[in-house]
Design an enzyme around this catalytic site. Structure first.
Site, mmCIF file in Angstrom:
data_model
loop_
_atom_site.group_PDB
_atom_site.id
_atom_site.type_symbol
_atom_site.label_atom_id
_atom_site.label_comp_id
_atom_site.label_asym_id
_atom_site.label_seq_id
_atom_site.Cartn_x
_atom_site.Cartn_y
_atom_site.Cartn_z
ATOM 1 N N HIS A 1 1.073 -0.823 0.019
ATOM 2 C CA HIS A 1 -0.293 0.060 -0.167
ATOM 3 C C HIS A 1 0.896 1.131 0.250
ATOM 4 C CE1 HIS A 1 -4.067 -2.122 0.439
ATOM 5 N NE2 HIS A 1 -3.408 -2.360 1.234
ATOM 6 N N THR A 2 1.592 1.531 -0.114
ATOM 7 C CA THR A 2 2.823 2.041 -0.814
ATOM 8 C C THR A 2 3.131 2.738 -1.978
ATOM 9 O OG1 THR A 2 4.223 0.496 -1.187
ATOM 10 C CG2 THR A 2 4.401 1.958 0.907
ATOM 11 N N ALA B 1 -3.478 -15.949 -7.362
ATOM 12 C CA ALA B 1 -3.031 -16.270 -6.079
ATOM 13 C C ALA B 1 -2.490 -15.225 -5.847
ATOM 14 C CB ALA B 1 -1.949 -17.199 -6.049
ATOM 15 N N GLU C 1 -2.834 -4.648 -19.292
ATOM 16 C CA GLU C 1 -4.066 -4.920 -18.064
ATOM 17 C C GLU C 1 -5.461 -3.172 -18.164
ATOM 18 O OE1 GLU C 1 -3.889 -7.012 -15.248
ATOM 19 O OE2 GLU C 1 -1.725 -8.256 -16.004
ATOM 20 N N ASP D 1 4.368 -5.225 -11.163
ATOM 21 C CA ASP D 1 4.402 -6.601 -11.166
ATOM 22 C C ASP D 1 5.192 -6.525 -12.880
ATOM 23 O OD1 ASP D 1 2.430 -6.845 -9.393
ATOM 24 O OD2 ASP D 1 0.422 -7.121 -10.108
ATOM 25 N N TYR E 1 -10.304 -0.513 -0.286
ATOM 26 C CA TYR E 1 -8.949 0.511 -1.256
ATOM 27 C C TYR E 1 -8.908 1.480 -1.629
ATOM 28 C CZ TYR E 1 -6.150 1.355 -4.896
ATOM 29 O OH TYR E 1 -4.698 1.090 -6.000
HETATM 30 P P1 ADP Z 1 -2.619 -13.035 -12.028
HETATM 31 O O1 ADP Z 1 -2.961 -12.591 -10.349
HETATM 32 O O2 ADP Z 1 -2.057 -14.007 -11.625
HETATM 33 O O3 ADP Z 1 -2.126 -12.244 -12.212
HETATM 34 P P2 ADP Z 1 -5.249 -12.500 -12.920
HETATM 35 O O4 ADP Z 1 -6.975 -12.658 -12.774
HETATM 36 O O5 ADP Z 1 -4.586 -11.241 -12.712
HETATM 37 O O6 ADP Z 1 -3.896 -13.317 -11.580
HETATM 38 O O7 ADP Z 1 -5.144 -13.389 -14.235
HETATM 39 C C1 ADP Z 1 -4.788 -14.495 -14.900
HETATM 40 C C2 ADP Z 1 -5.313 -14.496 -15.955
HETATM 41 O O8 ADP Z 1 -3.996 -14.421 -16.716
HETATM 42 C C3 ADP Z 1 -5.522 -16.026 -16.662
HETATM 43 O O9 ADP Z 1 -7.116 -16.292 -16.841
HETATM 44 C C4 ADP Z 1 -5.196 -15.848 -17.583
HETATM 45 O O10 ADP Z 1 -6.449 -15.078 -18.543
HETATM 46 C C5 ADP Z 1 -4.031 -15.434 -17.953
HETATM 47 N N1 ADP Z 1 -3.074 -17.279 -17.672
HETATM 48 C C6 ADP Z 1 -1.998 -16.767 -16.442
HETATM 49 N N2 ADP Z 1 -1.534 -18.005 -16.497
HETATM 50 C C7 ADP Z 1 -1.736 -18.262 -17.457
HETATM 51 C C8 ADP Z 1 -1.351 -19.764 -18.265
HETATM 52 N N3 ADP Z 1 -0.099 -20.568 -18.324
HETATM 53 N N4 ADP Z 1 -1.966 -19.877 -19.510
HETATM 54 C C9 ADP Z 1 -2.893 -19.366 -20.194
HETATM 55 N N5 ADP Z 1 -2.847 -17.876 -19.631
HETATM 56 C C10 ADP Z 1 -2.319 -17.604 -18.658
HETATM 57 MG MG MG Z 2 -3.020 -10.346 -12.545
#
Ligand code: ADP
Ligand code: MG
Length: 380
Positions: free
Chosen positions: A32-33, A119, A156, A168, A218
């Protein structure tokens, strides 16, 4: 994973192609920085995305996701946006590269990953930075690394609707084995620090919960921080962001702002200092101090910033009870993982206790990930 990718690629597209990879990330401290103009302190991890890619001269992308077992084909113009979420990340990276004047030729690709999705380890940044890096290399665009991270971030924003910061993608592009990167979110200056915790492991315990309040809470936290910064700014005009303020400057305005805003600001100002203290400790190889700072961050996030939850406090308390070196909630809060710095000899016992006791209390088992700080975007 690599072999599977090679085999599938050969079946679908034949000979040739080059392999690229990138990584998910953790943030050791500095939570949160970012929106307060302070430091974050992430590093890339040893799970990520691997892609084999070959230009196809067709002016379109043909992509196969091994993990989804799905094939998608799309053109390179704005109106060609594919339906599948995973393909939108690749499409977005192509579009954002083109918007920056980069050349993007059509290509064939097969890719797979091992970052757990959603995760808090940023599988999406791993995916974006793999393709941002690869497209840059294959087309000889010469786009610098910071801009590659921004290509991921804009993907994004513009193609998946997630208004994320730069951390990230930054970590995923700039990550280096054995190093964490301190990023100043106000100036975007960054510096590598050694992270070689010999005799310790980094263990993530995923509570697998996500409490709803996250987005409204948030916005309220942000407003509190802005309010505190504005009050301090009246006395100290050099304060652009809350992270510019000294602790004593906050004390000066204690009676002028709501108690809640004071506590939020107290956390943020303390957290900025803790990142600096952790950096000093790492230069001395003092992992015990690093761990203690992680506990202090957890305390702040839980009691002052109030973004923890029962499950995460439970995991943190268990870590403390078992003499785990450091433990805190990682990410925005209200769910997700705790990140733990654990002595190797304690690891098995801690993980077993966390699984058993968490499940007994909350009715479902947490997931556990061991991570090692590793390289980010690269050609294999
Ligand atoms: P995270 O916190 O892991 O970034 P997000 O919801 O932002 O979670 O991103 C997850 C999305 O990224 C998945 O729903 C998929 O669309 C894409 N993604 C991540 N890893 C893979 C993978 N190994 N193969 C295909 N798509 C992936
Ligand atoms: Mg993500």
């Amino acid at each position: 994973m690599k072999t599977k990718i090679q085999e599938k690629f050969a079946t679908l597209f034949g000979e040739g192609g080059e392999m690229f990879a990138s990584a998910g990330r953790i943030n050791l401290i500095g939570e949160h920085t970012d929106y307060n103009g302070g430091y974050v302190f992430p590093g890339a991890i040893d799970c990520g995305i691997v892609a084999k890619i070959k230009p196809n001269g067709l002016g379109k992308v043909r992509a196969y996701s091994l993990d989804y077992d799905e094939f998608v084909e799309f053109g390179l113009a704005e109106e060609d946006k594919p339906e599948q979420q995973w393909a939108r990340y690749i499409f977005g990276v192509c579009r954002e590269t083109a918007k920056r004047g980069g050349k993007v030729e059509g290509f064939d690709t097969v890719f797979a990953g091992d970052v757990p999705l959603g995760a808090g380890l940023s599988s999406s940044a791993a995916l974006e930075s793999t393709f941002a890096f690869a497209i840059n290399e294959l087309n000889g665009n010469g786009i610098d690394k910071f801009e590659l991270a921004k290509i991921g971030q804009s993907t994004e924003h513009n193609y998946t609707g997630v208004k994320c910061g730069i951390m990230d993608q930054f970590a995923s592009v700039f990550g280096k084995a054995g190093s964490l990167i301190r990023l100043n979110c106000k100036t975007l200056e960054y510096k590598y620090f050694p992270f070689n915790p010999v005799g310790y492991k980094l263990v993530l315990i995923d509570s697998c919960v996500k409490h709803e309040l996250a987005s409204s809470a948030y916005n309220k936290r942000r407003a509190s921080c802005e309010n505190a910064a504005a009050a301090i700014r009246k006395n100290h005009p050099e304060v652009d962001f809350l992270s510019d303020a000294k602790r004593v400057w906050l004390d000066e305005v204690r009676d002028e702002i709501p108690e809640e805003d004071f506590l939020r600001a107290e956390y943020v100002i303390g957290e900025v200092q803790r990142v600096l203290d952790v950096c000093d400790a790492l230069e001395r190889g003092d992992y015990e101090t690093v761990g203690e700072m992680m506990y202090q961050t957890h305390f702040g996030l839980s009691r002052l910033y109030e973004v923890s939850c029962e499950e995460l406090d439970f995991l943190n308390k268990l870590a403390r009870k078992m003499d785990v070196t450091g433990s805190r909630v990682m990410g925005g809060g209200f769910g997700g993982c705790t990140i733990n710095l654990v002595k190797e000899e304690l690891c098995d016992a801690f993980i077993a206790a966390a699984k058993e006791q968490f499940e007994a209390k909350f009715g479902h088992a947490p997931k556990v990930y061991n991570v090692v700080i590793s390289d980010g975007a690269r050609k294999l």
